[in-house]
Design a protein around this motif. Structure first.
Motif, PDB file in Angstrom:
ATOM      1  N   GLU A 289      -7.683   8.554  20.340  1.00 32.66           N
ATOM      2  CA  GLU A 289      -7.874   7.200  19.819  1.00 32.66           C
ATOM      3  C   GLU A 289      -6.725   6.811  18.891  1.00 32.66           C
ATOM      4  OE1 GLU A 289     -10.817   4.959  16.679  1.00 32.66           O
ATOM      5  OE2 GLU A 289     -11.779   6.180  18.223  1.00 32.66           O
ATOM      6  N   THR A 290      -6.287   7.738  18.047  1.00 32.17           N
ATOM      7  CA  THR A 290      -5.166   7.422  17.159  1.00 32.17           C
ATOM      8  C   THR A 290      -3.885   7.199  17.956  1.00 32.17           C
ATOM      9  OG1 THR A 290      -4.704   9.773  16.774  1.00 32.17           O
ATOM     10  CG2 THR A 290      -6.129   8.666  15.190  1.00 32.17           C
ATOM     11  N   ALA A 291      -3.729   7.917  19.076  1.00 32.59           N
ATOM     12  CA  ALA A 291      -2.541   7.716  19.910  1.00 32.59           C
ATOM     13  C   ALA A 291      -2.497   6.293  20.456  1.00 32.59           C
ATOM     14  CB  ALA A 291      -2.534   8.733  21.051  1.00 32.59           C
ATOM     15  N   VAL A 292      -3.653   5.759  20.837  1.00 29.56           N
ATOM     16  CA  VAL A 292      -3.715   4.377  21.320  1.00 29.56           C
ATOM     17  C   VAL A 292      -3.383   3.410  20.189  1.00 29.56           C
ATOM     18  CG1 VAL A 292      -5.229   2.604  22.269  1.00 29.56           C
ATOM     19  CG2 VAL A 292      -5.377   4.941  23.125  1.00 29.56           C
ATOM     20  N   LYS A 293      -3.859   3.706  18.991  1.00 33.37           N
ATOM     21  CA  LYS A 293      -3.606   2.821  17.850  1.00 33.37           C
ATOM     22  C   LYS A 293      -2.141   2.815  17.417  1.00 33.37           C
ATOM     23  CE  LYS A 293      -8.293   3.077  15.952  1.00 33.37           C
ATOM     24  NZ  LYS A 293      -9.167   3.607  14.875  1.00 33.37           N
ATOM     25  N   LEU A 294      -1.392   3.844  17.787  1.00 35.98           N
ATOM     26  CA  LEU A 294       0.028   3.892  17.462  1.00 35.98           C
ATOM     27  C   LEU A 294       0.881   3.029  18.392  1.00 35.98           C
ATOM     28  CD1 LEU A 294       0.347   7.719  16.748  1.00 35.98           C
ATOM     29  CD2 LEU A 294       0.736   5.910  15.072  1.00 35.98           C
TER      30      LEU A 294
ATOM     31  N   ALA B 161      -6.392   9.878   8.686  1.00 41.43           N
ATOM     32  CA  ALA B 161      -5.179   9.319   9.304  1.00 41.43           C
ATOM     33  C   ALA B 161      -4.160  10.418   9.557  1.00 41.43           C
ATOM     34  CB  ALA B 161      -4.579   8.250   8.402  1.00 41.43           C
ATOM     35  N   ARG B 162      -3.298  10.160  10.523  1.00 42.31           N
ATOM     36  CA  ARG B 162      -2.205  11.081  10.805  1.00 42.31           C
ATOM     37  C   ARG B 162      -0.895  10.298  10.931  1.00 42.31           C
ATOM     38  NH1 ARG B 162      -0.617  12.040  16.271  1.00 42.31           N
ATOM     39  NH2 ARG B 162      -1.763  10.805  17.821  1.00 42.31           N
ATOM     40  N   GLU B 163       0.208  11.049  10.998  1.00 43.99           N
ATOM     41  CA  GLU B 163       1.537  10.445  10.934  1.00 43.99           C
ATOM     42  C   GLU B 163       2.380  10.840  12.144  1.00 43.99           C
ATOM     43  OE1 GLU B 163       5.425  10.518   7.880  1.00 43.99           O
ATOM     44  OE2 GLU B 163       3.579  11.623   7.425  1.00 43.99           O
ATOM     45  N   LEU B 164       3.174   9.885  12.606  1.00 45.65           N
ATOM     46  CA  LEU B 164       4.160  10.112  13.664  1.00 45.65           C
ATOM     47  C   LEU B 164       5.513   9.692  13.118  1.00 45.65           C
ATOM     48  CD1 LEU B 164       4.467  10.750  16.816  1.00 45.65           C
ATOM     49  CD2 LEU B 164       4.457   8.264  17.104  1.00 45.65           C
ATOM     50  N   ARG B 165       6.520  10.541  13.267  1.00 45.23           N
ATOM     51  CA  ARG B 165       7.847  10.218  12.751  1.00 45.23           C
ATOM     52  C   ARG B 165       8.821   9.984  13.896  1.00 45.23           C
ATOM     53  NH1 ARG B 165       7.940  14.894   8.046  1.00 45.23           N
ATOM     54  NH2 ARG B 165       6.382  13.912   6.681  1.00 45.23           N
ATOM     55  N   ILE B 166       9.616   8.932  13.752  1.00 47.21           N
ATOM     56  CA  ILE B 166      10.610   8.618  14.776  1.00 47.21           C
ATOM     57  C   ILE B 166      11.941   8.301  14.096  1.00 47.21           C
ATOM     58  CG2 ILE B 166       8.967   7.816  16.503  1.00 47.21           C
ATOM     59  CD1 ILE B 166       9.385   5.019  15.661  1.00 47.21           C
ATOM     60  N   SER B 167      13.021   8.491  14.859  1.00 49.32           N
ATOM     61  CA  SER B 167      14.349   8.172  14.347  1.00 49.32           C
ATOM     62  C   SER B 167      15.086   7.317  15.357  1.00 49.32           C
ATOM     63  CB  SER B 167      15.139   9.453  14.029  1.00 49.32           C
ATOM     64  OG  SER B 167      15.186  10.301  15.162  1.00 49.32           O
TER      65      SER B 167
ATOM     66  N   SER C 115       0.780   0.084  11.431  1.00 45.04           N
ATOM     67  CA  SER C 115       1.924  -0.185  10.570  1.00 45.04           C
ATOM     68  C   SER C 115       2.901   0.981  10.546  1.00 45.04           C
ATOM     69  CB  SER C 115       1.436  -0.483   9.146  1.00 45.04           C
ATOM     70  OG  SER C 115       0.611   0.576   8.678  1.00 45.04           O
ATOM     71  N   ALA C 116       4.078   0.705   9.954  1.00 43.15           N
ATOM     72  CA  ALA C 116       5.119   1.724   9.845  1.00 43.15           C
ATOM     73  C   ALA C 116       5.909   1.523   8.569  1.00 43.15           C
ATOM     74  CB  ALA C 116       6.051   1.662  11.050  1.00 43.15           C
TER      75      ALA C 116
END
Length: 463
Positions: free
Chosen positions: A448-453, A224-230, A420-421
């Protein structure tokens, strides 16, 4: 466990205080009333006037939603035998609870809602400090919406030193606050910044995993990988949940508030459901995007059904779930071939599993045997989890862990906390993973992970 039609709250509390003093131990009482229909999202939003520990669950396949506010009791586990430990705590509470519920609807009365982390041996707490390894909450107030009807459960832990009228007045005050709803529009958050966490390092970890698989160290691993947003201001959770429900109608919608943080998502992946001893599980693995046109959509679906990598990944899950279910159930029924399961942004390979749960087993026994499935961990199970613990660049916390509920009638349902987030005030961490096998391509897995985000991004400031 006592079930009675009596619902005079003052009398019930008085009797519970007498019993608590007699036995010198706390006494849980649970009172269920049918009320005028209430919108679950308004109730979730308004619940903060009573308590900042709120819980939300909406089924993926039926008109069934629960919203919990406050805490009557929490079930924690600290050992590696966490599922059995929680079950033992639940049995003790359930055995001594006094329940006034003439309706008998699932998800009413004494209900525990919450979840477990992906890996009980993960020692790094950040950023999941507000979410312990396991936390199942019996809410003080529980709204259950089922088939167009609303039920309000009031759960109170009575102590020997409690005063009857004080408890009665507090419940009356909370009821008035919770049920005096005024409709208002929810605002979704405005995103101000987005940053991917070490994407090239993640791709390198996928390449390393394929090499390790070729060496025979394991068969498959999910990374898994992580994307951070503010955001421009703190996130209002009820609006996010409502938007998820409207856009992801084939998914379980969940939201858990703990110490000011929120864990929310829209997951299509059921882990297990028990309804009157009927056990249902789901094999969901293998993913492609939806097409821009009906023709493209059908083409992508056909390719998925015949893609060796995705079919292999799906079969891993089918075989593992079959073995786990057969260990605690009979009459196991599994179709030979998967079908397509379409969502708004994605389509998956899907195989349902049905069985009859054996006497003496509970849904937590099933979850213990199933978690983590190869779709979330890999194969072999123990080796893949250890590999994730040492090679993944993030702490999954509750991401990919079992989340759900169970009630005092032995009904319950758990899903896998993907799509999830973790929301913390005005920022969020989003998570997505993919199954890595020996011929996986790092760039393709990254895409594929980008689509799942996308499901979470769509309600957290747009695509």
């Amino acid at each position: 466990m006592l079930h009675t039609k009596t619902s005079h709250i003052e009398e019930i509390i008085g009797e519970a205080i007498e019993k608590a003093r007699h036995y010198t131990e706390p006494q849980l009482i649970s009172v269920v009333d049918q009320i005028d229909y209430i919108d679950a999202y308004q109730f979730m939003d308004h619940g903060q006037v009573v308590d900042y520990h709120r819980l939300f669950w909406r089924s993926a396949e039926e008109d069934f939603t629960m919203v919990g506010v406050g805490t009557a009791s929490k079930l924690f586990a600290t050992s590696e035998r966490r599922f059995k430990e929680v079950q033992s705590l639940w049995n003790e509470i359930r055995e001594h609870a006094v329940i006034y519920n003439r309706y008998g609807e699932k998800g009413t009365g004494v209900v525990a809602i919450g979840g477990f982390s992906f890996d009980s041996k993960q020692k790094n707490a950040s950023p999941w400090e507000a979410f312990p390894d396991s936390q199942m909450t019996i809410p003080a107030y529980l709204l259950t919406n089922k088939s167009g009807k609303s039920f309000l459960t009031t759960n109170v832990m009575i102590f020997p030193e409690d005063h009857q009228q004080q408890i009665v007045n507090q419940i009356a005050d909370h009821h008035e606050k919770l049920l005096s709803l005024t409709d208002h529009d929810f605002q979704l958050p405005e995103r101000t910044n987005t940053s991917e966490v070490a994407p090239e390092l993640w791709k390198a970890s996928v390449k390393e995993a394929t090499d390790d698989i070729k060496k025979g160290l394991l068969e498959k691993v999910v990374l898994a990988r992580e994307l951070r947003i503010s955001f421009s201001e703190p996130v209002q959770i009820a609006g996010v949940l409502k938007a998820l429900a409207e856009s992801q109608d084939n998914s379980y919608i969940f939201g858990f508030e703990s110490e000011g943080d929120y864990f929310v998502g829209a997951t299509p992946e059921r882990l297990a459901k028990v309804d009157k001893r009927e056990l249902i599980s789901t094999c969901l693995a293998g993913t492609v995007p939806r097409g821009g046109t009906e023709e493209e959509d059908q083409h992508l679906g056909r390719d998925l059904l015949h893609d060796p990598k995705n079919r292999q990944e799906h079969q891993f899950v089918v075989e593992m779930i079959k073995e786990a279910v057969e260990a605690c159930a009979t009459n196991v029924d599994i179709p030979e071939e998967p079908v397509l399961y379409p969502l708004k942004n994605l389509q998956h390979l899907y195989t349902p599993v049905r069985a009859t749960l054996d006497e003496g087993y509970t849904i937590l026994d099933v979850i213990e045997k199933l978690h983590p499935t190869p779709a979330l961990g890999g194969l072999p199970q123990q080796s893949s989890v250890e590999y994730i613990r040492h090679h993944e660049t993030l702490n999954r916390g509750w991401y990919a862990g079992p989340i759900g509920w169970f009630d005092d009638h032995n009904n319950g349902e758990f899903a896998v906390a993907i799509r999830s987030a973790l929301i913390q005030n005005d920022s969020a961490s989003l998570f997505a993973g993919c199954g890595v096998v020996e011929d996986s391509d790092p760039q393709a897995e990254y895409e594929e992970t980008a689509v799942k985000l996308k499901p979470m991004l769509s309600v957290l400031g747009g695509y």
